[in-house]
Design a protein around this motif. Structure first.
Motif, PDB file in Angstrom:
ATOM      1  N   TYR A 187       3.451 -29.969 -58.643  1.00 13.30           N
ATOM      2  CA  TYR A 187       2.373 -28.985 -58.664  1.00 13.30           C
ATOM      3  C   TYR A 187       1.134 -29.674 -58.099  1.00 13.30           C
ATOM      4  CZ  TYR A 187      -0.211 -24.927 -60.478  1.00 13.30           C
ATOM      5  OH  TYR A 187      -0.960 -23.775 -60.597  1.00 13.30           O
ATOM      6  N   ALA A 188       0.632 -29.184 -56.980  1.00 11.39           N
ATOM      7  CA  ALA A 188      -0.404 -29.894 -56.229  1.00 11.39           C
ATOM      8  C   ALA A 188      -1.641 -30.195 -57.065  1.00 11.39           C
ATOM      9  CB  ALA A 188      -0.789 -29.089 -54.995  1.00 11.39           C
ATOM     10  N   GLN A 189      -2.037 -29.281 -57.940  1.00  8.58           N
ATOM     11  CA  GLN A 189      -3.240 -29.507 -58.737  1.00  8.58           C
ATOM     12  C   GLN A 189      -3.120 -30.742 -59.615  1.00  8.58           C
ATOM     13  OE1 GLN A 189      -6.246 -28.675 -58.740  1.00  8.58           O
ATOM     14  NE2 GLN A 189      -6.903 -29.441 -60.738  1.00  8.58           N
ATOM     15  N   ASN A 190      -1.905 -31.093 -60.027  1.00  8.05           N
ATOM     16  CA  ASN A 190      -1.742 -32.305 -60.822  1.00  8.05           C
ATOM     17  C   ASN A 190      -2.198 -33.531 -60.037  1.00  8.05           C
ATOM     18  OD1 ASN A 190      -0.630 -30.770 -62.882  1.00  8.05           O
ATOM     19  ND2 ASN A 190       1.481 -31.173 -62.278  1.00  8.05           N
ATOM     20  N   LEU A 191      -1.825 -33.603 -58.779  1.00 10.47           N
ATOM     21  CA  LEU A 191      -2.217 -34.731 -57.936  1.00 10.47           C
ATOM     22  C   LEU A 191      -3.720 -34.720 -57.670  1.00 10.47           C
ATOM     23  CD1 LEU A 191       0.654 -34.742 -55.269  1.00 10.47           C
ATOM     24  CD2 LEU A 191       0.538 -35.992 -57.436  1.00 10.47           C
ATOM     25  N   ILE A 192      -4.254 -33.526 -57.406  1.00  9.87           N
ATOM     26  CA  ILE A 192      -5.683 -33.406 -57.105  1.00  9.87           C
ATOM     27  C   ILE A 192      -6.526 -33.793 -58.321  1.00  9.87           C
ATOM     28  CG2 ILE A 192      -7.506 -31.748 -56.542  1.00  9.87           C
ATOM     29  CD1 ILE A 192      -5.292 -30.262 -54.856  1.00  9.87           C
ATOM     30  N   GLU A 195      -6.567 -37.485 -58.738  1.00 10.21           N
ATOM     31  CA  GLU A 195      -7.378 -38.153 -57.716  1.00 10.21           C
ATOM     32  C   GLU A 195      -8.867 -38.121 -58.068  1.00 10.21           C
ATOM     33  OE1 GLU A 195      -7.702 -40.345 -54.093  1.00 10.21           O
ATOM     34  OE2 GLU A 195      -5.977 -39.802 -55.353  1.00 10.21           O
ATOM     35  N   THR A 196      -9.313 -37.017 -58.683  1.00  8.18           N
ATOM     36  CA  THR A 196     -10.723 -36.956 -59.078  1.00  8.18           C
ATOM     37  C   THR A 196     -11.036 -38.036 -60.114  1.00  8.18           C
ATOM     38  OG1 THR A 196     -10.365 -35.331 -60.856  1.00  8.18           O
ATOM     39  CG2 THR A 196     -10.821 -34.468 -58.661  1.00  8.18           C
ATOM     40  N   LEU A 197     -10.139 -38.228 -61.053  1.00 11.02           N
ATOM     41  CA  LEU A 197     -10.357 -39.250 -62.081  1.00 11.02           C
ATOM     42  C   LEU A 197     -10.334 -40.644 -61.461  1.00 11.02           C
ATOM     43  CD1 LEU A 197      -8.154 -37.871 -65.010  1.00 11.02           C
ATOM     44  CD2 LEU A 197     -10.496 -37.267 -64.366  1.00 11.02           C
ATOM     45  N   PHE A 199     -11.226 -41.419 -58.409  1.00 11.82           N
ATOM     46  CA  PHE A 199     -12.482 -41.612 -57.676  1.00 11.82           C
ATOM     47  C   PHE A 199     -13.622 -41.959 -58.632  1.00 11.82           C
ATOM     48  CE2 PHE A 199     -16.521 -39.800 -56.214  1.00 11.82           C
ATOM     49  CZ  PHE A 199     -16.709 -40.524 -55.047  1.00 11.82           C
ATOM     50  N   VAL A 200     -13.714 -41.245 -59.729  1.00  9.43           N
ATOM     51  CA  VAL A 200     -14.792 -41.510 -60.691  1.00  9.43           C
ATOM     52  C   VAL A 200     -14.671 -42.917 -61.270  1.00  9.43           C
ATOM     53  CG1 VAL A 200     -15.735 -40.828 -62.938  1.00  9.43           C
ATOM     54  CG2 VAL A 200     -15.182 -39.080 -61.235  1.00  9.43           C
ATOM     55  N   ARG A 201     -13.465 -43.318 -61.633  1.00  8.11           N
ATOM     56  CA  ARG A 201     -13.265 -44.680 -62.167  1.00  8.11           C
ATOM     57  C   ARG A 201     -13.674 -45.736 -61.142  1.00  8.11           C
ATOM     58  NH1 ARG A 201     -10.584 -45.237 -66.884  1.00  8.11           N
ATOM     59  NH2 ARG A 201      -9.348 -43.460 -67.657  1.00  8.11           N
ATOM     60  N   ALA A 202     -13.307 -45.515 -59.892  1.00 10.34           N
ATOM     61  CA  ALA A 202     -13.579 -46.500 -58.845  1.00 10.34           C
ATOM     62  C   ALA A 202     -15.063 -46.618 -58.537  1.00 10.34           C
ATOM     63  CB  ALA A 202     -12.800 -46.152 -57.581  1.00 10.34           C
ATOM     64  N   ASN A 203     -15.839 -45.584 -58.851  1.00  8.37           N
ATOM     65  CA  ASN A 203     -17.255 -45.573 -58.463  1.00  8.37           C
ATOM     66  C   ASN A 203     -18.201 -45.461 -59.651  1.00  8.37           C
ATOM     67  OD1 ASN A 203     -17.234 -45.353 -55.311  1.00  8.37           O
ATOM     68  ND2 ASN A 203     -15.625 -43.957 -56.023  1.00  8.37           N
ATOM     69  N   LYS A 204     -17.740 -45.833 -60.824  1.00  5.89           N
ATOM     70  CA  LYS A 204     -18.521 -45.677 -62.040  1.00  5.89           C
ATOM     71  C   LYS A 204     -19.784 -46.545 -62.067  1.00  5.89           C
ATOM     72  CE  LYS A 204     -15.692 -49.063 -64.597  1.00  5.89           C
ATOM     73  NZ  LYS A 204     -16.741 -50.088 -64.722  1.00  5.89           N
ATOM     74  N   ASP A 205     -19.806 -47.620 -61.262  1.00  5.47           N
ATOM     75  CA  ASP A 205     -20.939 -48.546 -61.301  1.00  5.47           C
ATOM     76  C   ASP A 205     -21.967 -48.288 -60.210  1.00  5.47           C
ATOM     77  OD1 ASP A 205     -19.876 -49.910 -63.517  1.00  5.47           O
ATOM     78  OD2 ASP A 205     -18.583 -51.094 -62.214  1.00  5.47           O
ATOM     79  N   LYS A 206     -21.831 -47.185 -59.469  1.00  5.45           N
ATOM     80  CA  LYS A 206     -22.797 -46.832 -58.432  1.00  5.45           C
ATOM     81  C   LYS A 206     -22.917 -45.315 -58.387  1.00  5.45           C
ATOM     82  CE  LYS A 206     -19.086 -47.391 -55.025  1.00  5.45           C
ATOM     83  NZ  LYS A 206     -18.623 -48.163 -53.860  1.00  5.45           N
ATOM     84  N   PRO A 207     -23.964 -44.793 -57.811  1.00  8.99           N
ATOM     85  CA  PRO A 207     -24.094 -43.339 -57.764  1.00  8.99           C
ATOM     86  C   PRO A 207     -23.016 -42.708 -56.891  1.00  8.99           C
ATOM     87  CG  PRO A 207     -25.819 -44.362 -56.451  1.00  8.99           C
ATOM     88  CD  PRO A 207     -25.131 -45.468 -57.194  1.00  8.99           C
ATOM     89  N   PHE A 208     -22.489 -41.583 -57.353  1.00 12.17           N
ATOM     90  CA  PHE A 208     -21.453 -40.902 -56.574  1.00 12.17           C
ATOM     91  C   PHE A 208     -21.682 -39.397 -56.578  1.00 12.17           C
ATOM     92  CE2 PHE A 208     -19.545 -41.238 -60.873  1.00 12.17           C
ATOM     93  CZ  PHE A 208     -19.192 -39.909 -61.110  1.00 12.17           C
ATOM     94  N   ILE A 252     -10.741 -29.840 -66.108  1.00 15.38           N
ATOM     95  CA  ILE A 252     -12.174 -30.132 -66.204  1.00 15.38           C
ATOM     96  C   ILE A 252     -12.464 -30.870 -67.502  1.00 15.38           C
ATOM     97  CG2 ILE A 252     -14.472 -29.099 -66.387  1.00 15.38           C
ATOM     98  CD1 ILE A 252     -13.471 -26.909 -64.477  1.00 15.38           C
ATOM     99  N   GLY A 253     -11.751 -30.522 -68.556  1.00 17.34           N
ATOM    100  CA  GLY A 253     -11.899 -31.244 -69.810  1.00 17.34           C
ATOM    101  C   GLY A 253     -11.558 -32.717 -69.670  1.00 17.34           C
ATOM    102  N   ARG A 254     -10.518 -33.028 -68.903  1.00 15.15           N
ATOM    103  CA  ARG A 254     -10.149 -34.431 -68.657  1.00 15.15           C
ATOM    104  C   ARG A 254     -11.273 -35.168 -67.926  1.00 15.15           C
ATOM    105  NH1 ARG A 254      -5.040 -34.421 -65.103  1.00 15.15           N
ATOM    106  NH2 ARG A 254      -5.203 -36.680 -65.373  1.00 15.15           N
ATOM    107  N   LEU A 255     -11.891 -34.489 -66.969  1.00 18.52           N
ATOM    108  CA  LEU A 255     -12.975 -35.103 -66.208  1.00 18.52           C
ATOM    109  C   LEU A 255     -14.187 -35.373 -67.099  1.00 18.52           C
ATOM    110  CD1 LEU A 255     -14.259 -36.009 -63.539  1.00 18.52           C
ATOM    111  CD2 LEU A 255     -14.796 -33.605 -63.071  1.00 18.52           C
ATOM    112  N   LEU A 256     -14.559 -34.396 -67.908  1.00 17.40           N
ATOM    113  CA  LEU A 256     -15.702 -34.574 -68.800  1.00 17.40           C
ATOM    114  C   LEU A 256     -15.434 -35.683 -69.822  1.00 17.40           C
ATOM    115  CD1 LEU A 256     -16.683 -30.833 -69.444  1.00 17.40           C
ATOM    116  CD2 LEU A 256     -17.782 -32.457 -67.898  1.00 17.40           C
ATOM    117  N   ALA A 257     -14.200 -35.765 -70.299  1.00 16.76           N
ATOM    118  CA  ALA A 257     -13.839 -36.820 -71.249  1.00 16.76           C
ATOM    119  C   ALA A 257     -13.951 -38.198 -70.601  1.00 16.76           C
ATOM    120  CB  ALA A 257     -12.429 -36.587 -71.785  1.00 16.76           C
TER     121      ALA A 257
END
Length: 457
Positions: A187-192, A195-197, A199-208, A252-257
């Protein structure tokens, strides 16, 4: 020696000031859900579909009752969001397919919010659906300010939730076992979402800046697990639609968490919106069961009445955006670019002339910015135009059609056309419809589009 010491002190102060400014740049996440309506969410009154994470986001932030999309179909609405130009000036004013894959591209040199933020030191990514130009065109996201892309480029391709391939940047990768027709292993949304998580982890120490352009809950209505709706006495389409909205909510809940886990929650503005208002006729299979017209507005996707233009809209930024606020003050997609630029401390390039106004003060609890008018047009069949000035809203469903006039303060449902008794306001609306747009050979005002066939999503 004294002069040298003063010079070094001033240089250090300048560097410190610049470093401090960088530290104060907030992360910016804009979540754009494809076809999400106000009526889909519990915080707007939905009773049958569960959206606990978005309801909590609303309670921890601000819910907007008059947040306006760019226009009421995908490509132009997204183009407005990215460029800060309403559809009277935006280079894309309708959905236009390009074969074999993709949409009419944004032109070379287009200034986007991603370009402005990247130049201000932000890491930038688009995950989900693009729909503004394939990678070999001037409209590629990788040519318009995004460091990274993951998902569907073409909105037609995005109609499948079990596609045979997706893109990582401009590289196509296959999804073995998927048919592209509602059946598959991935299911494509699972991959997408993953990927958002990442990206956020990889850039947590700089503005994104993350543009999370989720395809859910746009049709085709496909889901890998109907979950809590499996045994409901509903049609398969109704079950799938409800499950898709709830899947959107959980992702979205996963992202906010994650923002909380990484301790960047209080330095991150998260905005959410649908790319248009309600997508369904209230009498349709989905619209009737879920009562998407519960907000009492007229119209839906591909029109320019309020039901098509007011979309679900939330903002959350702990300590900055007031918690529990609900406001009827209006804003629109073309306000996002100047808002993001102000938050980043970025200068808007001289060649960019956004129609929008910064919402920073409004987001933080102040009044909405004052403006002369809002303007929309759309070229899917007849060329539609609408303009709002103060409490007045005018709609013209084709250049040869009469202008309709509504008082939104007393008639948000646009049920009483007052044009006949208000010739001065009709004349003002007509003048605004003319002055608010730039003529363009690709977007002439026509009563009926030549060769118009089956409507595209």
């Amino acid at each position: 020696m004294i002069q040298r010491a003063v010079f070094l002190l001033l240089a250090f102060a300048a560097l410190s000031s610049e470093a401090l400014a960088k530290e104060e740049q907030p992360n910016i996440i804009f979540i754009l859900s494809d076809d999400l309506a106000q009526g889909d969410l519990g915080c707007y009154g939905q009773k049958l579909i569960q959206t606990p994470n978005l309801d909590r986001m609303a309670s921890e932030g601000t819910r907007y009752l008059q947040g306006y999309c760019g226009t009421s179909v995908c490509a132009p609405s997204r183009s407005v969001l990215m460029t800060g130009l309403h559809t009277g000036h935006c280079p894309i004013r309708a959905n236009r397919e390009v074969q074999p894959e993709g949409q009419k591209p944004l032109p070379a040199g287009t200034i986007t919010v991603a370009k402005i933020l990247k130049d201000a030191g932000y890491a930038t990514a688009c995950c989900g659906k693009w729909g503004m130009g394939m990678f070999d065109t001037t409209g590629s996201p990788l040519k318009l300010g995004f460091d990274h892309f993951f998902g569907y480029n073409c909105q037609r391709h995005a109609h499948s939730y079990f596609p045979t391939y997706l893109y990582n940047d401009d590289k196509r990768f296959e999804l073995p076992g998927n048919t592209g027709k509602g059946i598959g292993k991935t299911y494509a949304q699972n991959l997408i979402a993953d990927e958002t998580l990442k990206f956020v982890r990889a850039n947590k120490d700089k503005p994104f800046f993350l543009y999370y352009s989720i395809t859910l809950p746009h049709g085709t209505f496909e889901i890998d697990d109907q979950g809590i709706y499996k045994d409901k006495p509903w049609t398969e389409t109704q079950k799938n639609y409800a499950a898709m909205v709830t899947r959107l909510d959980s992702d979205i809940g996963r992202l906010l968490a994650l923002l909380k886990e990484l301790k960047i929650d209080e330095n991150t503005l998260v905005m959410l919106a649908g790319d248009n208002g309600s997508s369904f006729d209230p009498k349709s299979e989905v619209g009737k069961l879920f009562d998407q017209a519960a907000n009492g507005l007229r119209g839906f996707k591909r029109g320019l009445y309020e039901g098509a233009l007011r979309q679900a809209a939330l903002a959350r930024w702990p300590g900055q955006v007031p918690a529990g606020r609900v406001t009827e003050e209006p804003w629109a997609f073309w306000d996002f670019l100047p808002t993001a630029a102000e938050l980043a401390g970025a200068k808007i390039p001289a060649e960019c002339h956004p129609d929008g106004l910064s919402l920073v003060s409004f987001l933080k609890g102040g009044p909405a910015p004052k403006r002369d008018h809002f303007y929309w047009e759309l070229h899917e069949g007849a060329s539609l135009q609408a303009v709002r000035f103060g409490v007045w809203k005018a709609v013209r469903n084709g250049p040869e059609s009469p202008i309709e006039l509504y008082d939104l303060k007393t008639d948000a449902a646009e049920s009483r056309n007052l044009a006949a008794g208000k010739p001065d306001l009709v004349a003002k609306a007509e003048a605004l419809m003319k002055s608010a747009r730039t003529e363009h050979p690709d977007w002439p005002l026509v009563q009926k589009r030549a060769g118009k066939g089956k409507k595209k999503k």
